[in-house]
Write a protein that holds these residues in place. Structure first.
Motif, mmCIF file in Angstrom:
data_model
loop_
_atom_site.group_PDB
_atom_site.id
_atom_site.type_symbol
_atom_site.label_atom_id
_atom_site.label_comp_id
_atom_site.label_asym_id
_atom_site.label_seq_id
_atom_site.Cartn_x
_atom_site.Cartn_y
_atom_site.Cartn_z
ATOM 1 N N ASN A 28 9.597 3.176 -6.360
ATOM 2 C CA ASN A 28 9.690 3.259 -7.819
ATOM 3 C C ASN A 28 9.389 4.668 -8.296
ATOM 4 O O ASN A 28 10.055 5.181 -9.200
ATOM 5 C CB ASN A 28 8.721 2.264 -8.470
ATOM 6 N N ALA A 29 8.387 5.294 -7.667
ATOM 7 C CA ALA A 29 8.060 6.670 -8.034
ATOM 8 C C ALA A 29 9.208 7.608 -7.691
ATOM 9 O O ALA A 29 9.550 8.517 -8.455
ATOM 10 C CB ALA A 29 6.779 7.108 -7.329
ATOM 11 N N LEU A 30 9.832 7.389 -6.527
ATOM 12 C CA LEU A 30 10.963 8.231 -6.133
ATOM 13 C C LEU A 30 12.142 8.029 -7.079
ATOM 14 O O LEU A 30 12.796 8.998 -7.486
ATOM 15 C CB LEU A 30 11.375 7.912 -4.699
ATOM 16 N N GLN A 49 9.563 11.058 -9.586
ATOM 17 C CA GLN A 49 8.161 11.455 -9.533
ATOM 18 C C GLN A 49 7.692 11.765 -8.107
ATOM 19 O O GLN A 49 6.518 11.634 -7.787
ATOM 20 C CB GLN A 49 7.293 10.339 -10.123
ATOM 21 N N ALA A 50 8.608 12.213 -7.269
ATOM 22 C CA ALA A 50 8.250 12.487 -5.881
ATOM 23 C C ALA A 50 7.116 13.499 -5.769
ATOM 24 O O ALA A 50 6.253 13.394 -4.893
ATOM 25 C CB ALA A 50 9.474 12.984 -5.115
ATOM 26 N N ALA A 51 7.086 14.471 -6.651
ATOM 27 C CA ALA A 51 6.054 15.513 -6.584
ATOM 28 C C ALA A 51 4.659 14.960 -6.816
ATOM 29 O O ALA A 51 3.670 15.545 -6.356
ATOM 30 C CB ALA A 51 6.349 16.610 -7.592
ATOM 31 N N THR A 52 4.558 13.821 -7.503
ATOM 32 C CA THR A 52 3.238 13.252 -7.787
ATOM 33 C C THR A 52 2.631 12.587 -6.558
ATOM 34 O O THR A 52 1.460 12.207 -6.584
ATOM 35 C CB THR A 52 3.307 12.225 -8.921
ATOM 36 N N ASN A 66 0.815 -1.223 0.000
ATOM 37 C CA ASN A 66 0.000 0.000 0.000
ATOM 38 C C ASN A 66 0.847 1.270 0.000
ATOM 39 O O ASN A 66 0.491 2.286 0.605
ATOM 40 C CB ASN A 66 -0.975 -0.002 1.185
ATOM 41 N N ALA A 67 1.981 1.194 -0.693
ATOM 42 C CA ALA A 67 2.865 2.352 -0.810
ATOM 43 C C ALA A 67 2.169 3.458 -1.596
ATOM 44 O O ALA A 67 1.323 3.207 -2.466
ATOM 45 C CB ALA A 67 4.169 1.960 -1.488
ATOM 46 N N VAL A 68 2.546 4.683 -1.309
ATOM 47 C CA VAL A 68 1.886 5.843 -1.899
ATOM 48 C C VAL A 68 2.460 6.148 -3.273
ATOM 49 O O VAL A 68 3.664 6.405 -3.424
ATOM 50 C CB VAL A 68 2.054 7.085 -0.993
ATOM 51 N N ASN A 69 1.598 6.098 -4.282
ATOM 52 C CA ASN A 69 1.942 6.599 -5.615
ATOM 53 C C ASN A 69 0.949 7.701 -5.964
ATOM 54 O O ASN A 69 0.135 8.116 -5.140
ATOM 55 C CB ASN A 69 1.948 5.473 -6.653
ATOM 56 N N ALA A 70 1.002 8.190 -7.192
ATOM 57 C CA ALA A 70 0.125 9.297 -7.586
ATOM 58 C C ALA A 70 -1.341 8.906 -7.495
ATOM 59 O O ALA A 70 -2.176 9.700 -7.044
ATOM 60 C CB ALA A 70 0.472 9.761 -9.002
ATOM 61 N N ALA A 71 -1.665 7.689 -7.904
ATOM 62 C CA ALA A 71 -3.063 7.251 -7.869
ATOM 63 C C ALA A 71 -3.582 7.195 -6.447
ATOM 64 O O ALA A 71 -4.719 7.621 -6.162
ATOM 65 C CB ALA A 71 -3.208 5.884 -8.541
ATOM 66 N N LEU A 72 -2.768 6.690 -5.532
ATOM 67 C CA LEU A 72 -3.215 6.612 -4.137
ATOM 68 C C LEU A 72 -3.410 8.017 -3.560
ATOM 69 O O LEU A 72 -4.402 8.284 -2.881
ATOM 70 C CB LEU A 72 -2.220 5.814 -3.309
ATOM 71 N N ALA A 73 -2.486 8.920 -3.857
ATOM 72 C CA ALA A 73 -2.612 10.289 -3.352
ATOM 73 C C ALA A 73 -3.876 10.953 -3.882
ATOM 74 O O ALA A 73 -4.634 11.582 -3.133
ATOM 75 C CB ALA A 73 -1.376 11.110 -3.733
ATOM 76 N N ASN A 74 -4.125 10.798 -5.155
ATOM 77 C CA ASN A 74 -5.320 11.418 -5.747
ATOM 78 C C ASN A 74 -6.597 10.757 -5.238
ATOM 79 O O ASN A 74 -7.602 11.437 -4.976
ATOM 80 C CB ASN A 74 -5.249 11.333 -7.274
#
Length: 266
Positions: free
Chosen positions: A77-79, A83-86, A34-42
């Motif tokens: 993976n995002a980092l 893509q940290a800003a996402t 359940n790591a945070v990516n852009a989809a989870l944040a949105n």
């Protein structure tokens, strides 16, 4: 929403109504803890907006899918892809949540590891219940980072200062049992009882006058940010608003008539 149907807000977050006044939001990326990516944040930002806007929802449970993790923090993976800003939203900050304005109480039901940003998400909730195998930690210093999504100050407010500083500077994990012992966690239960425990707590909260709950929560959240005089003024203003509400009359009337109150939230 109606019944107990599950609404997929996107691929990473689901929203479910539990009974009349309780909702459960689930971080739904169990394959990556359940790591945070852009989809989870949105998706989490949208979940906050939807529950805030629904007058029937009075309390929200936040949990993670699966049995291993509540949230393992930022998706590496995002980092690695720059893509940290996402992982932040304009309104909610990290995970679309930690800085998101919320009037209603949120309960973190921590079903496994809550590390780095996962601990920060839990700290941004109002109450925490945890499975016995859950653990917490802010290991950012072990990666050359800091817990910049609220962890540094929320942990220090939640538990004794010296213990918070030890955890922040060592990056060591905190067991659920120890977290309850030092006051970070409200309740610790076996994993199979976690969701029921969170639901019972949320149901108990949502059975109280919703306006009174929100006003009380607002002042309790502000306790570390204002002096007593300012907090007293906030309390007086809250009472003035409550006295103008229907629920202010309904509570005493129901007590005198020896019946459950019928809260209108107005």
């Amino acid at each position: 929403m109606n019944g107990e149907c599950i609404v997929h807000l996107n691929d990473a977050v689901t929203l479910q109504l539990l009974g009349a006044h309780v909702a459960r939001v689930t971080l739904n990326r169990p394959q990556v803890h359940n790591a945070v990516n852009a989809a989870l944040a949105n998706g989490l930002e949208l979940a906050v907006q939807l529950t805030e806007d629904d007058p029937h929802i009075r309390c929200i449970i936040l949990t993670g899918a699966g049995q291993l993790a509540f949230c393992a923090g930022a998706d590496l993976n995002a980092l690695a892809d720059g893509q940290a800003a996402t992982l932040l939203t304009a309104r909610g900050g990290f995970a679309g949540f930690v800085q998101q304005p919320r009037r209603k109480p949120w309960i973190a039901a921590v079903n496994g590891v809550a590390l780095a940003g996962g601990t920060e998400i839990a700290l941004a909730c109002d109450l925490i219940v945890a499975a016995e195998h859950a653990s917490f930690g802010l290991p950012e210093v072990q990666r050359g980072l800091i817990a910049a999504a609220g962890g540094l100050y929320r942990l220090t407010r939640a538990i004794p200062r010296v213990l918070a500083i030890e955890l922040i500077l060592t990056g060591q994990r905190l067991s659920a049992a120890r977290a309850q012992q030092i006051g970070l966690v409200n309740r610790t239960v076996v994993a199979t009882e976690l969701q029921q425990c969170a639901r019972e707590l949320a149901t108990h909260i949502s059975g109280n006058a919703p306006l009174a709950v929100r006003e009380s929560l607002t002042i309790a959240r502000a306790a570390f940010d204002h002096d007593e005089q300012a907090l007293q003024q906030m309390g007086e203003q809250a009472m003035k608003r409550l006295r103008a509400s229907n629920d202010f009359k309904e509570g005493p009337r129901a007590f005198l008539e020896k019946r459950p109150p019928h809260w209108s939230g107005s």
